[in-house]
Design an enzyme around this catalytic site. Structure first.
Site, mmCIF file in Angstrom:
data_model
loop_
_atom_site.group_PDB
_atom_site.id
_atom_site.type_symbol
_atom_site.label_atom_id
_atom_site.label_comp_id
_atom_site.label_asym_id
_atom_site.label_seq_id
_atom_site.Cartn_x
_atom_site.Cartn_y
_atom_site.Cartn_z
ATOM 1 N N SER A 173 0.796 -1.225 0.000
ATOM 2 C CA SER A 173 0.000 0.000 0.000
ATOM 3 C C SER A 173 0.828 1.275 0.000
ATOM 4 O O SER A 173 0.266 2.372 -0.115
ATOM 5 C CB SER A 173 -0.948 0.014 1.201
ATOM 6 O OG SER A 173 -2.063 -0.814 0.963
ATOM 7 N N LYS A 223 0.221 3.735 -2.731
ATOM 8 C CA LYS A 223 -0.791 4.794 -2.676
ATOM 9 C C LYS A 223 -0.161 6.182 -2.571
ATOM 10 O O LYS A 223 -0.843 7.191 -2.806
ATOM 11 C CB LYS A 223 -1.744 4.533 -1.509
ATOM 12 C CG LYS A 223 -2.589 3.264 -1.688
ATOM 13 C CD LYS A 223 -3.543 3.058 -0.534
ATOM 14 C CE LYS A 223 -4.469 1.868 -0.773
ATOM 15 N NZ LYS A 223 -3.905 0.591 -0.324
ATOM 16 N N SER A 257 -6.205 3.624 4.202
ATOM 17 C CA SER A 257 -5.469 2.809 3.231
ATOM 18 C C SER A 257 -6.433 2.037 2.338
ATOM 19 O O SER A 257 -6.223 0.862 2.017
ATOM 20 C CB SER A 257 -4.501 1.837 3.930
ATOM 21 O OG SER A 257 -3.549 1.326 3.010
ATOM 22 N N LYS A 280 3.120 6.732 4.910
ATOM 23 C CA LYS A 280 2.224 5.645 4.478
ATOM 24 C C LYS A 280 2.779 4.279 4.856
ATOM 25 O O LYS A 280 3.974 4.032 4.747
ATOM 26 C CB LYS A 280 2.031 5.701 2.954
ATOM 27 C CG LYS A 280 0.934 4.778 2.438
ATOM 28 C CD LYS A 280 -0.436 5.258 2.861
ATOM 29 C CE LYS A 280 -1.518 4.212 2.616
ATOM 30 N NZ LYS A 280 -1.452 3.091 3.601
#
Length: 395
Positions: free
Chosen positions: A77, A80, A137, A239
């Site tokens: 993730s 992202k 997320s 993140k």
């Protein structure tokens, strides 16, 4: 000006018509006297359970830790971050707005893994999708943004790869907007650090989304998955990521005492290790290194001779502040090597690169900085040029 502790001989010029850079040498020698000397004790980087770890001080550009930083890995993730980057870019250039509504397709609604819990067929504001992307997320939010901005995930992936090339992410390839596992979806810790750096510097007005701790959507309240936001470790983004293939990962950034760090770790075995390892590595970097300014933006380094110009010389300077991040024990090993091409052929334009400043310490080249012209020097003409040429030929 305070700098680390180089001897006078550490600064030298290596160029045609060699001439020492007197002003820089004098500044460094004065700083050496002010700082004194310290024992030369090597600083050993800490070991880490992360399969990949890359830590850079954004203030100076120094890489403080590199463990398999150029090894391909699954970004999970942390992908992202690129989805957010392209969304911010679209906002800045007027291709969308925070209040624009994007439709939730069946593809977005059916996404598994972490989700924002979007409703099929609904219209969701870009700002809400951003929060769902970065705080929850949400894989569904990632797909909704990709489809809203590019029409399809494949078209958005092409945009992601083009932007990765533009940003200098030299070993990255994206297949989707969420980080869903795919053998052709990969990056490196170094490339993710590059992406995080651009997110912070290119879009500071949107960085607050990275640090918001909670977001409620569709009656479901979720907390930011970045564990370091909840601890006094000075982290304010960015993140997390996790897949079975990639393990637990985190790209984190924070500022302490005027120094902003970016850390990427991946391949950790558990959520707890994703909390403990970044905390330990960031504390080590903040506590073990200090920032030493060398030159300020626009500061005069030297006057370089100009061949057949309206002026005999041009001021040489640097385009940005030049700083070094290093352990105090490494000050004695600092060497600054200036290479200046002289004389410079006219015309010379302000901002032209006229030389290089190489910064070494602890036996390695740490940075190379462009030396630039600080003014315009037009070419001379007529009798002035003739006189200069004769002066070079006649004894």
């Amino acid at each position: 000006m305070i700098v680390a502790n180089p001897p006078r001989s550490a600064v030298r010029s290596a160029a045609p018509f060699r001439r020492p850079l007197r002003r820089l040498a004098a500044c460094l020698s004065l700083a050496a006297a002010l700082l004194g000397s310290v024992p030369a004790i090597a600083l050993t980087p800490p070991d880490t359970a992360a399969k990949q770890a890359y830590l850079v001080d954004l203030t100076s550009g120094e890489v403080l830790l590199d463990k398999n930083g150029e090894t391909r890995m699954a970004p999970s993730s942390m992908t992202k971050m690129m989805t957010a980057y392209l969304t911010y870019d679209a906002l800045v250039h007027g291709r969308t707005t925070l209040d624009t509504g994007f439709p939730v397709s069946q593809t977005a609604w059916k996404m598994g893994g972490s989700r924002m819990f979007l409703k099929l067929g609904s219209q969701v504001r870009v700002e809400d999708l951003l929060r769902g992307l970065l705080i929850d997320s949400g894989n569904d939010a990632a797909v909704a943004l990709a489809e809203g901005l590019a029409g399809s995930q494949s078209a958005f992936a092409a945009m992601m790869n083009a932007k990765a090339r533009d940003l200098g992410m030299t070993d990255t390839h994206f297949m989707n907007a969420s980080g869903w596992p795919d053998p052709d979806h990969y990056t490196t810790a170094r490339d993710l650090a590059t992406l995080a750096t651009h997110l912070i510097r290119d879009f500071p007005q949107f960085y607050h989304y990275e640090s918001e701790r909670t977001f409620t959507w569709n009656g479901i309240r979720q907390g930011n998955r970045n564990p370091l936001l909840y601890h006094p470790v000075s982290v304010d983004g960015i993140k997390t990521g996790h897949t079975e293939v990639g393990g637990y990962g985190l790209t984190a950034s924070g500022e302490r005492n005027g120094r902003r760090l970016v850390l990427v770790v991946n391949g950790l075995p558990s959520p707890q290790s994703r909390n403990d390892e970044p905390t330990r590595l960031l504390d080590w970097a903040w506590n073990s290194f200090k920032l030493y300014p060398l030159l300020h933006k626009g500061e005069l380094v030297e006057q370089a001779p100009v061949w057949m110009g309206e002026e005999d010389s041009v001021p040489v300077t640097v385009a940005d502040d030049v700083t070094v991040t290093m352990a105090p024990a490494d000050r004695n090993s600092l060497h600054v090597v200036a290479t200046l091409a002289e004389p410079l052929p006219s015309p010379v334009h302000r901002g032209d690169v006229v030389g290089k400043l190489r910064i070494d310490y602890a036996g390695a080249v740490r940075r190379t900085v462009d030396l630039i012209a600080g003014a315009d020097v037009p070419a001379s003409s007529g009798l002035t040029a003739l006189g200069q040429r004769l002066g070079q030929i006649l004894p």
